[in-house]
Motif scaffolding. Structure first.
Motif, mmCIF file in Angstrom:
data_model
loop_
_atom_site.group_PDB
_atom_site.id
_atom_site.type_symbol
_atom_site.label_atom_id
_atom_site.label_comp_id
_atom_site.label_asym_id
_atom_site.label_seq_id
_atom_site.Cartn_x
_atom_site.Cartn_y
_atom_site.Cartn_z
ATOM 1 N N SER A 171 10.051 19.430 10.330
ATOM 2 C CA SER A 171 8.219 20.360 11.319
ATOM 3 C C SER A 171 9.877 20.161 12.407
ATOM 4 N N GLU A 172 9.001 20.887 13.846
ATOM 5 C CA GLU A 172 9.927 20.660 15.062
ATOM 6 C C GLU A 172 10.144 19.125 15.192
ATOM 7 N N ALA A 173 8.907 18.660 15.405
ATOM 8 C CA ALA A 173 8.884 17.036 15.965
ATOM 9 C C ALA A 173 10.470 16.314 15.500
ATOM 10 N N LEU A 174 9.980 16.756 14.676
ATOM 11 C CA LEU A 174 10.918 15.662 13.343
ATOM 12 C C LEU A 174 12.477 16.329 13.674
ATOM 13 N N ARG A 175 12.677 18.075 13.773
ATOM 14 C CA ARG A 175 13.910 18.212 14.323
ATOM 15 C C ARG A 175 14.738 17.356 15.408
ATOM 16 N N GLU A 176 13.519 17.099 15.948
ATOM 17 C CA GLU A 176 13.364 16.292 18.291
ATOM 18 C C GLU A 176 14.263 14.785 17.943
ATOM 19 N N LEU A 177 13.171 14.254 16.736
ATOM 20 C CA LEU A 177 13.886 12.632 16.700
ATOM 21 C C LEU A 177 15.102 13.173 15.975
ATOM 22 N N HIS A 178 15.734 14.068 15.361
ATOM 23 C CA HIS A 178 16.919 13.763 14.714
ATOM 24 C C HIS A 178 17.913 13.459 15.523
ATOM 25 N N ALA A 179 17.354 14.823 16.541
ATOM 26 C CA ALA A 179 18.181 15.105 17.705
ATOM 27 C C ALA A 179 18.722 13.982 19.009
ATOM 28 N N THR A 180 17.517 13.164 18.520
ATOM 29 C CA THR A 180 17.260 11.709 19.394
ATOM 30 C C THR A 180 18.432 10.902 18.954
ATOM 31 N N ILE A 181 18.565 10.878 17.419
ATOM 32 C CA ILE A 181 19.298 9.907 16.517
ATOM 33 C C ILE A 181 20.895 10.364 17.446
ATOM 34 N N GLU A 182 21.346 11.550 17.086
ATOM 35 C CA GLU A 182 21.958 12.021 16.840
ATOM 36 C C GLU A 182 22.986 12.643 17.953
ATOM 37 N N SER A 183 22.720 12.514 19.389
ATOM 38 C CA SER A 183 22.924 12.351 20.456
ATOM 39 C C SER A 183 22.969 10.663 21.323
ATOM 40 N N ASP A 184 21.910 9.804 20.683
ATOM 41 C CA ASP A 184 21.344 8.523 22.071
ATOM 42 C C ASP A 184 22.354 6.953 20.948
ATOM 43 N N TRP A 185 22.225 7.124 19.329
ATOM 44 C CA TRP A 185 22.922 6.106 18.270
ATOM 45 C C TRP A 185 24.508 6.342 18.355
ATOM 46 N N ASP A 186 24.653 4.696 18.520
ATOM 47 C CA ASP A 186 26.119 4.981 18.229
ATOM 48 C C ASP A 186 26.467 5.026 17.121
ATOM 49 N N SER A 187 27.439 5.234 16.550
ATOM 50 C CA SER A 187 27.879 5.027 15.357
ATOM 51 C C SER A 187 27.511 4.505 13.845
ATOM 52 N N VAL A 188 27.817 3.168 14.579
ATOM 53 C CA VAL A 188 26.967 2.145 13.526
ATOM 54 C C VAL A 188 25.532 2.361 13.507
ATOM 55 N N LYS A 189 24.918 2.443 13.948
ATOM 56 C CA LYS A 189 23.176 3.106 13.915
ATOM 57 C C LYS A 189 23.144 4.546 13.463
ATOM 58 N N ARG A 190 23.976 5.510 13.364
ATOM 59 C CA ARG A 190 23.841 6.196 12.366
ATOM 60 C C ARG A 190 24.523 6.614 10.980
ATOM 61 N N SER A 191 25.408 5.143 11.073
ATOM 62 C CA SER A 191 24.901 4.415 9.717
ATOM 63 C C SER A 191 23.878 5.033 8.560
ATOM 64 N N ALA A 192 22.843 4.673 9.574
ATOM 65 C CA ALA A 192 21.450 4.312 8.195
ATOM 66 C C ALA A 192 21.114 5.754 7.746
ATOM 67 N N ALA A 214 18.859 -3.628 7.889
ATOM 68 C CA ALA A 214 17.622 -2.614 6.554
ATOM 69 C C ALA A 214 18.188 -1.160 6.501
ATOM 70 N N GLY A 215 18.394 -0.787 8.290
ATOM 71 C CA GLY A 215 18.625 0.778 8.316
ATOM 72 C C GLY A 215 17.597 1.425 8.065
ATOM 73 N N MET A 216 17.442 2.459 6.936
ATOM 74 C CA MET A 216 16.467 3.649 6.536
ATOM 75 C C MET A 216 16.162 2.622 5.235
ATOM 76 N N ASP A 217 16.198 1.810 4.664
ATOM 77 C CA ASP A 217 15.679 1.526 3.087
ATOM 78 C C ASP A 217 14.944 1.567 2.987
ATOM 79 N N THR A 218 14.428 1.997 2.359
ATOM 80 C CA THR A 218 13.044 2.755 1.655
ATOM 81 C C THR A 218 12.706 1.677 0.038
ATOM 82 N N ARG A 219 13.378 0.696 -0.680
ATOM 83 C CA ARG A 219 12.519 -0.129 -1.499
ATOM 84 C C ARG A 219 12.050 -0.535 -1.633
ATOM 85 N N ALA A 220 11.231 -1.136 -0.008
ATOM 86 C CA ALA A 220 9.983 -1.488 -0.300
ATOM 87 C C ALA A 220 8.840 -0.580 -0.549
ATOM 88 N N TYR A 221 8.539 0.745 -0.467
ATOM 89 C CA TYR A 221 8.379 1.656 -0.907
ATOM 90 C C TYR A 221 8.272 2.179 -2.282
#
Length: 328
Positions: free
Chosen positions: A23-44, A124-131
């Motif tokens: 959705s457009e909302a998800l695209r905006e969230l991922h755009a924030t990740i790409e613009s605001d996070w450093d390379s270590v956080k983006r590795s998630a 943990a990053g974006m790990d989903t094992r709990a789910y």
């Protein structure tokens, strides 16, 4: 299922494509990740992309959500080119093997405990094992990572599925903490973690991002708090040559983690390399691929004797805590 039992991988035309239903909302969230996070956080997100695009062997239905279009498309093009050019190593295969290894060892550890346990995912990053892992249904899961990573993870889930998915684990607790700071263990305890309960510690794709002193501090903290109960540590280590692949991101290394961990208080250390019998999963069938070639070279060698290329190794390590029996 596109993956065949004989170890053959899908060709470039049949490799599962990302669905990219954003959705457009998800695209905006991922755009924030790409613009605001450093390379270590983006590795998630890059890790999530790898799991999403190897979904024919890794069953992670949430990976595409957490990966984002940019990382999915970039990795998909690399995989497609690898398959078109008959590359001996397909992009993302290390991540797929690593994921399967951690999950198989986690399940075996929980079975050895004979019941529920605590499972702590550091970085943990974006790990989903709990789910998605049924073996966690009797276990309390703790995810530790930077505050902005965990906040974004929760926001992506709420935006995409409106909390309509529940964890498979008995409980799931997210703890905002920086592993580089000394207070992460206190925060873990204040969130319900009990050192006296059986515990599996997972350090997947994280320890080599830390400076040496901080990485050693994390390992020592775990070792110091596992003497009263059954404890299993699952971690991956880079050797020195591997850190040169990204010297700005990778800092900590150990050429001999099976020698290092006992000095910190761990016991029963078992080490595997990508391509070993328990770290292959039929995905590395070519005997001339990089990983199989390295397995035949002594670990003391920093460069391959045949061509002089660096011996970049990833070690998958399982260790037990040194259980101290208290005499009454």
């Amino acid at each position: 299922m596109a993956y065949e039992q004989n170890g053959r991988l899908p060709d470039h035309q049949n490799w599962p494509r990302p669905e990219l239903l954003y959705s457009e909302a998800l695209r905006e969230l991922h755009a924030t990740i790409e613009s605001d996070w450093d390379s270590v956080k983006r590795s998630a997100c890059q890790t999530a992309a790898g799991r999403a695009l190897w979904k024919h062997v890794v069953n992670d239905q949430l990976a595409e959500l957490f990966a984002g279009e940019t990382y999915l498309n970039n990795l998909y093009e690399k995989i497609k080119n690898d398959r078109m050019n008959n590359a001996r190593e397909v992009s993302g295969v290390i991540l797929a093997v690593r994921t399967l290894w951690f999950e198989s060892k986690l399940e075996a550890a929980l079975e050895s405990f004979g019941g529920g346990a605590q499972v702590v995912l550091l970085g943990a990053g974006m790990d989903t094992r709990a789910y998605r892992l049924n073996c966690l249904k009797e276990s309390d899961v703790y995810e530790i990572d930077f505050p902005e990573v965990l906040e974004m993870k929760e926001t992506l889930l709420q935006t995409a599925i409106n909390n309509s998915i529940n964890p498979q684990s008995k409980s799931l607790t997210r703890i905002a903490a920086d592993m580089r700071e000394e207070d992460w263990f206190k925060k873990l305890q204040s969130s319900g973690f009990i050192p006296e309960k059986n515990t599996v510690w997972i350090l997947e794709g994280i320890i080599y991002y830390l400076p040496h002193s901080q990485a050693m501090g994390v390992l020592k903290t775990i070792a110091d708090n596992c003497s009263l109960t059954k404890t299993v540590l699952l971690a991956d280590f880079m050797n020195k040559q591997s850190t040169t692949l990204s010297s700005s991101n990778f800092h900590f290394y150990s050429d001999w983690p099976d020698h290092l961990l006992p000095t910190l208080g761990f016991s029963e250390v078992n080490l595997s390399q990508i391509g070993d019998p328990d770290a292959d999963y039929g995905l590395l069938h070519d005997p001339l691929n990089l990983f199989n070639k390295l397995r035949g070279v002594p670990r003391s060698f920093q460069n391959h004797p045949d061509d002089g290329t660096p011996c970049c190794r990833l070690y998958l390590v399982q260790a037990s805590g040194l259980l101290v029996l208290m005499l009454m």
